[in-house]
Design a protein around this motif. Sequence first.
Motif, PDB file in Angstrom:
ATOM      1  N   HIS A  28       0.905  -1.287  -0.084  1.00  0.00           N
ATOM      2  CA  HIS A  28      -0.082   0.083  -0.032  1.00  0.00           C
ATOM      3  C   HIS A  28       0.814   1.255  -0.003  1.00  0.00           C
ATOM      4  O   HIS A  28       1.675   1.419   1.053  1.00  0.00           O
ATOM      5  CB  HIS A  28      -0.995   0.040   1.055  1.00  0.00           C
ATOM      6  N   LEU A  30       0.730   5.550  -0.246  1.00  0.00           N
ATOM      7  CA  LEU A  30       0.289   6.753  -0.131  1.00  0.00           C
ATOM      8  C   LEU A  30       1.215   7.967  -0.715  1.00  0.00           C
ATOM      9  O   LEU A  30       2.340   7.916  -0.241  1.00  0.00           O
ATOM     10  CB  LEU A  30      -0.118   7.227   1.125  1.00  0.00           C
ATOM     11  N   ILE A  47      -2.099   5.470  -4.195  1.00  0.00           N
ATOM     12  CA  ILE A  47      -3.221   6.139  -3.549  1.00  0.00           C
ATOM     13  C   ILE A  47      -2.825   7.818  -3.120  1.00  0.00           C
ATOM     14  O   ILE A  47      -1.863   7.946  -2.497  1.00  0.00           O
ATOM     15  CB  ILE A  47      -3.790   5.547  -1.992  1.00  0.00           C
ATOM     16  N   VAL A  49      -3.312  11.389  -1.954  1.00  0.00           N
ATOM     17  CA  VAL A  49      -4.056  12.149  -1.022  1.00  0.00           C
ATOM     18  C   VAL A  49      -3.870  13.880  -1.120  1.00  0.00           C
ATOM     19  O   VAL A  49      -2.903  14.006  -1.850  1.00  0.00           O
ATOM     20  CB  VAL A  49      -3.559  11.809   0.386  1.00  0.00           C
ATOM     21  N   GLU A  54      -5.856  13.476   5.558  1.00  0.00           N
ATOM     22  CA  GLU A  54      -6.432  12.491   4.721  1.00  0.00           C
ATOM     23  C   GLU A  54      -5.354  10.939   5.074  1.00  0.00           C
ATOM     24  O   GLU A  54      -5.856   9.903   5.105  1.00  0.00           O
ATOM     25  CB  GLU A  54      -6.452  12.485   3.303  1.00  0.00           C
ATOM     26  N   ILE A  55      -4.314  11.391   5.327  1.00  0.00           N
ATOM     27  CA  ILE A  55      -3.350   9.944   5.610  1.00  0.00           C
ATOM     28  C   ILE A  55      -3.620   9.285   6.868  1.00  0.00           C
ATOM     29  O   ILE A  55      -3.762   8.023   6.889  1.00  0.00           O
ATOM     30  CB  ILE A  55      -1.803  10.647   6.017  1.00  0.00           C
ATOM     31  N   ASN A  57      -6.449   8.592   7.964  1.00  0.00           N
ATOM     32  CA  ASN A  57      -7.889   7.706   7.511  1.00  0.00           C
ATOM     33  C   ASN A  57      -7.109   6.417   6.782  1.00  0.00           C
ATOM     34  O   ASN A  57      -8.024   5.315   7.068  1.00  0.00           O
ATOM     35  CB  ASN A  57      -8.610   8.458   6.380  1.00  0.00           C
ATOM     36  N   TYR A  58      -6.170   6.430   6.327  1.00  0.00           N
ATOM     37  CA  TYR A  58      -5.544   4.937   5.776  1.00  0.00           C
ATOM     38  C   TYR A  58      -4.875   4.267   6.787  1.00  0.00           C
ATOM     39  O   TYR A  58      -4.496   3.016   6.496  1.00  0.00           O
ATOM     40  CB  TYR A  58      -4.763   5.627   4.631  1.00  0.00           C
ATOM     41  N   ASP A  60      -4.148   2.369   9.950  1.00  0.00           N
ATOM     42  CA  ASP A  60      -4.721   1.581  11.069  1.00  0.00           C
ATOM     43  C   ASP A  60      -4.026   0.732  11.958  1.00  0.00           C
ATOM     44  O   ASP A  60      -4.399  -0.102  12.748  1.00  0.00           O
ATOM     45  CB  ASP A  60      -5.947   0.784  10.467  1.00  0.00           C
ATOM     46  N   LYS A  63      -2.051  -2.731   8.433  1.00  0.00           N
ATOM     47  CA  LYS A  63      -1.456  -2.646   7.193  1.00  0.00           C
ATOM     48  C   LYS A  63      -0.193  -1.815   7.146  1.00  0.00           C
ATOM     49  O   LYS A  63       0.133  -1.138   7.699  1.00  0.00           O
ATOM     50  CB  LYS A  63      -2.529  -1.837   6.039  1.00  0.00           C
ATOM     51  N   ILE A  65       2.015   0.305   4.949  1.00  0.00           N
ATOM     52  CA  ILE A  65       1.807   1.546   4.457  1.00  0.00           C
ATOM     53  C   ILE A  65       3.320   1.986   4.116  1.00  0.00           C
ATOM     54  O   ILE A  65       3.754   2.291   5.193  1.00  0.00           O
ATOM     55  CB  ILE A  65       0.728   2.298   4.892  1.00  0.00           C
TER      56      ILE A  65
END
Length: 198
Positions: A28, A30, A47, A49, A54-55, A57-58, A60, A63, A65
Motif C-alpha cells: 500500500h 500513499l 493512492i 491524498v 487524509e493520511i 484515514n488510511y 490503522d 496494514k 503502508i
Amino acid sequence: MLIVAGVGPGNPKYLTYDVRTKIEEARHILAFGRVANSLKIIREDIIEVNKVEEILNYIDGKKEILLLASGDPNFFGIVDFLKKKGLDIQEVLPGLSSFQYMMGKLQKSWHNANFLSLHGRDENLENIKSHKLSILLIDKENTPNKISKELYELDIRGKIYAGFNLSYENEKIIMKNIGEEIENISSLGVVVVENEMD
C-alpha cells in the motif's frame, strides 16, 4: 506499520535505490498529488491524498503502508506532523531535499546556511540579517518576488536566487539583486539569499 520515504525534488531519477525498491515492493502506497503523478512510471496504484489529515484515514496499524513525501521527510517535512498525531513510524528513509539539489545547481556550499520554511508557515525574515546565506522553502503565498521586496525593506542587500520546478523538465533558476522584481513561475520552489553583510 508505517514507513515514510523521501522521494527527492520530484524527478524519479533522484530517488535513492532503497526508496525505489520500497516503492516497487510495497503493498500500500500513499502520496500527495505531485509525488503520486511523477511516480506513476514506477507504480500505477499509488493512492493519492490531497491533505495531510487524509493520511490518518488510511493508517490503522495493521496494514503495511509506505508514505511518500517530497524532498526529505525530516527537513520541514511530514515526520514531525505524524509524530504529533501519535503515529508509530517504523522507518524513515531520507531523500534528496530540493534545497540540496538547488545548491548543487548553483555550485555553492551550504554548510553554514540559515534555513527557513515559508511553505505553509509564517516566518520572520528579520533573522536573515544576521546570516550571510539563507535558504528558504516557498509556497504560493510567499513568492520569491514578495521575499525580495520584504528583504529590501529590511535593508538587506545582496543576491537572491529563485529555483522553480527543480529537477523537472520546466526547471528554471533566476538570479537577481535583492529588491528586484522576480517573475512568479511556480509555487514549487526554493529561494537562496546571499546577504552582503558588513
